[in-house]
Design a protein around this motif. Structure first.
Motif, mmCIF file in Angstrom:
data_model
loop_
_atom_site.group_PDB
_atom_site.id
_atom_site.type_symbol
_atom_site.label_atom_id
_atom_site.label_comp_id
_atom_site.label_asym_id
_atom_site.label_seq_id
_atom_site.Cartn_x
_atom_site.Cartn_y
_atom_site.Cartn_z
ATOM 1 N N GLY A 129 4.287 0.620 6.219
ATOM 2 C CA GLY A 129 4.619 1.269 6.885
ATOM 3 C C GLY A 129 3.441 2.398 7.024
ATOM 4 O O GLY A 129 3.601 2.621 8.583
ATOM 5 N N LEU A 130 2.617 2.000 6.962
ATOM 6 C CA LEU A 130 0.972 2.761 6.629
ATOM 7 C C LEU A 130 0.394 2.872 7.907
ATOM 8 O O LEU A 130 0.265 1.156 8.493
ATOM 9 C CB LEU A 130 0.155 2.682 5.644
ATOM 10 C CG LEU A 130 0.603 3.262 4.342
ATOM 11 C CD1 LEU A 130 -0.051 2.966 3.133
ATOM 12 C CD2 LEU A 130 0.886 5.017 4.474
ATOM 13 N N PRO A 131 -0.614 3.821 8.311
ATOM 14 C CA PRO A 131 -1.184 3.290 10.075
ATOM 15 C C PRO A 131 -2.040 2.423 9.922
ATOM 16 O O PRO A 131 -2.406 2.108 8.792
ATOM 17 C CB PRO A 131 -1.204 5.277 10.284
ATOM 18 C CG PRO A 131 -0.574 6.067 9.913
ATOM 19 C CD PRO A 131 -0.192 5.023 7.934
ATOM 20 N N GLN A 132 -2.177 1.746 10.888
ATOM 21 C CA GLN A 132 -3.213 0.916 11.064
ATOM 22 C C GLN A 132 -4.491 1.515 10.366
ATOM 23 O O GLN A 132 -5.652 0.590 9.428
ATOM 24 C CB GLN A 132 -3.268 0.301 12.104
ATOM 25 C CG GLN A 132 -4.593 -1.069 12.146
ATOM 26 C CD GLN A 132 -3.970 -2.428 11.727
ATOM 27 O OE1 GLN A 132 -2.480 -2.178 10.914
ATOM 28 N NE2 GLN A 132 -4.473 -2.724 10.983
ATOM 29 N N PRO A 133 -5.110 2.640 11.004
ATOM 30 C CA PRO A 133 -6.127 3.276 10.447
ATOM 31 C C PRO A 133 -6.326 3.465 9.100
ATOM 32 O O PRO A 133 -7.570 3.203 8.099
ATOM 33 C CB PRO A 133 -6.792 4.682 11.279
ATOM 34 C CG PRO A 133 -5.619 4.168 12.706
ATOM 35 C CD PRO A 133 -4.771 4.013 11.500
ATOM 36 N N VAL A 134 -4.975 3.488 8.617
ATOM 37 C CA VAL A 134 -5.411 3.899 7.252
ATOM 38 C C VAL A 134 -5.789 2.784 5.750
ATOM 39 O O VAL A 134 -6.462 2.026 4.761
ATOM 40 C CB VAL A 134 -4.074 4.624 6.294
ATOM 41 C CG1 VAL A 134 -3.864 4.616 4.703
ATOM 42 C CG2 VAL A 134 -3.978 5.916 7.764
ATOM 43 N N LEU A 135 -4.736 1.580 6.326
ATOM 44 C CA LEU A 135 -5.103 0.257 6.017
ATOM 45 C C LEU A 135 -6.633 -0.213 6.214
ATOM 46 O O LEU A 135 -7.054 -0.628 5.345
ATOM 47 C CB LEU A 135 -4.139 -0.503 6.963
ATOM 48 C CG LEU A 135 -2.619 -0.406 6.116
ATOM 49 C CD1 LEU A 135 -2.157 -1.351 7.340
ATOM 50 C CD2 LEU A 135 -2.183 -0.712 4.783
ATOM 51 N N LEU A 155 -4.526 -1.901 -4.485
ATOM 52 C CA LEU A 155 -4.919 -1.794 -2.974
ATOM 53 C C LEU A 155 -4.901 -2.831 -2.675
ATOM 54 O O LEU A 155 -5.221 -2.512 -1.090
ATOM 55 C CB LEU A 155 -6.581 -1.156 -3.623
ATOM 56 C CG LEU A 155 -6.758 0.146 -2.233
ATOM 57 C CD1 LEU A 155 -4.886 1.365 -2.145
ATOM 58 C CD2 LEU A 155 -8.028 0.770 -2.792
ATOM 59 N N PRO A 156 -5.837 -3.669 -2.253
ATOM 60 C CA PRO A 156 -5.806 -5.127 -1.967
ATOM 61 C C PRO A 156 -5.155 -5.243 -1.505
ATOM 62 O O PRO A 156 -5.237 -6.390 -0.283
ATOM 63 C CB PRO A 156 -7.068 -5.842 -2.984
ATOM 64 C CG PRO A 156 -7.249 -5.572 -3.720
ATOM 65 C CD PRO A 156 -6.354 -4.102 -4.718
ATOM 66 N N TRP A 157 -4.112 -5.179 -1.552
ATOM 67 C CA TRP A 157 -2.471 -5.839 -1.111
ATOM 68 C C TRP A 157 -1.728 -4.583 -0.013
ATOM 69 O O TRP A 157 -0.245 -4.787 -0.389
ATOM 70 C CB TRP A 157 -2.044 -6.261 -2.138
ATOM 71 C CG TRP A 157 -1.872 -7.486 -2.747
ATOM 72 C CD1 TRP A 157 -2.552 -8.964 -1.790
ATOM 73 C CD2 TRP A 157 -2.840 -7.744 -3.857
ATOM 74 N NE1 TRP A 157 -2.856 -9.903 -2.712
ATOM 75 C CE2 TRP A 157 -4.026 -9.205 -3.743
ATOM 76 C CE3 TRP A 157 -3.521 -7.134 -4.485
ATOM 77 C CZ2 TRP A 157 -4.523 -9.462 -4.681
ATOM 78 C CZ3 TRP A 157 -4.764 -6.702 -5.640
ATOM 79 C CH2 TRP A 157 -4.988 -8.558 -5.997
ATOM 80 N N LEU A 158 -2.247 -3.463 -0.366
ATOM 81 C CA LEU A 158 -2.571 -2.100 0.374
ATOM 82 C C LEU A 158 -0.737 -2.517 1.811
ATOM 83 O O LEU A 158 0.077 -2.026 1.873
ATOM 84 C CB LEU A 158 -3.173 -1.339 1.304
ATOM 85 C CG LEU A 158 -2.456 0.312 1.612
ATOM 86 C CD1 LEU A 158 -1.714 0.917 0.203
ATOM 87 C CD2 LEU A 158 -3.704 0.773 1.768
ATOM 88 N N ASP A 159 -0.959 -3.453 3.171
ATOM 89 C CA ASP A 159 -0.869 -3.554 3.617
ATOM 90 C C ASP A 159 0.764 -4.416 3.463
ATOM 91 O O ASP A 159 0.902 -4.525 4.640
ATOM 92 C CB ASP A 159 -1.736 -4.492 4.492
ATOM 93 C CG ASP A 159 -1.870 -5.204 4.215
ATOM 94 O OD1 ASP A 159 -1.871 -5.595 2.559
ATOM 95 O OD2 ASP A 159 -2.192 -6.855 4.523
#
Length: 314
Positions: A202-208, A193-197
């Motif tokens: 491609g995930l939306p920025q609010p999710v990140l 999870l800490p390296w989700l970005d």
């Protein structure tokens, strides 16, 4: 004062605590019993009965209310004496758990204490809401106990049957394999999870942003979960291999549960976990629920171990 008049007054005081249908018979029987006892005492002492002797007899016989209870037919038992200690502990424990969950949150400014700046104001707000509100739990228990007592009274005349034997140490291997699989998948997701970005750009920025940990949590508190996960995974793998729990694995499970309590408490009270407020509140509530479950499991395991019937020492 006439001894018979004293006894008559005593008998009237006893029977007034009884149902009307019993008063006549009980009063007649009790009066005869006391007069015979008084006559026996007078014969033993060699002097006529007097007020002092009568009062001594009645004092030894008991208070009128207590005597009435001996004649009163047994009524509807809500909590049996054998169940009273457990009921008291469950009722008190539930209130303490609710206080332990809500008080830290309120003192930190959550729940109804929002807008109250001083700790005394937050404490007063907590007491008038969640503090006193926690006493709904004993009332809820009493309501359930009434229902259970009513059901039990209907079954009172049925013969006793032995309970089905339950092997608490045996494990369901397919179920445990499935649980370990979900466990590994979940742990992998949390570790990544800490390296989700990085692995899901491609995930939306609010999710990140919602799943972004604070640097302090990742650096100081998060790494310790890997140690407990490794111990737990090894423990359950050993249980899966044997197909059942034994005394050593039970003790190790209890020790790891205590370790989880320490770690989760550290996570809860040592600072923020997530940067986003919504994620922080949600995770904290989830961790509190987990803490409660672990506490219940530790208490139940310890109690089962202490109350187990063992063979006498040689």
């Amino acid at each position: 004062m006439d001894p018979e008049a004293i006894i008559e007054g005593y008998v009237r005081d006893v029977v007034r605590h009884l149902p009307r249908s019993q008063r006549q018979d009980v009063g007649f029987e009790l009066r005869s019993l006391l007069l015979e006892d008084l006559a026996g005492r007078a014969a033993d002492t060699g002097r006529p009965a007097d007020a002092a002797m009568t009062m001594e007899l009645l004092t030894a016989f008991g208070r009128p209310l207590d005597v009435a209870d001996r004649y009163r037919p047994s009524g509807f038992t809500v909590i049996r004496p054998a169940d009273a200690p457990r009921f008291a502990w469950v009722a008190l424990g539930g209130v303490l758990v609710q206080w332990a969950i809500t008080l830290p949150v309120v003192l930190r400014g959550g729940l109804q204490a929002e807008g109250t700046t001083s700790w005394a104001g937050r404490l007063a707000s907590w007491w008038l809401t969640w503090g006193l509100g926690a006493f709904w739990w004993p009332g809820f228990l009493i309501a359930l106990t009434l229902v259970a007592a009513a059901v039990s009274s209907r079954r009172a005349d049925q013969p006793w049957t032995p309970p089905r034997a339950l092997d608490r140490d045996q494990v369901h291997r397919p179920g445990l394999v499935l649980a370990l699989t979900f466990w590994v998948v979940g742990a992998t997701i949390l570790i990544a999870l800490p390296w989700l970005d990085t692995w899901a750009p491609g995930l939306p920025q609010p999710v990140l942003e919602a799943f972004a940990f604070t640097p302090d949590f990742l650096r100081e508190r998060a790494p310790w979960v890997l140690l407990l996960w490794a111990i737990d995974f090894g423990l359950y793998a050993a249980v899966l291999r044997d197909g059942r729990w034994n005394r050593q694995t039970r003790r190790l499970a209890l020790a790891t549960n205590l370790g989880w309590l320490v770690l989760l408490s550290w996570w809860l009270f040592a600072g923020r976990i997530f940067r986003a407020e919504a994620a922080e509140d949600t995770v904290r509530f989830g961790l509190l629920v987990v803490v409660v479950i672990v506490v219940v499991d530790v208490v139940a395991t310890t109690r089962r171990h202490l109350t187990a019937i063992r063979p006498p020492a040689a």
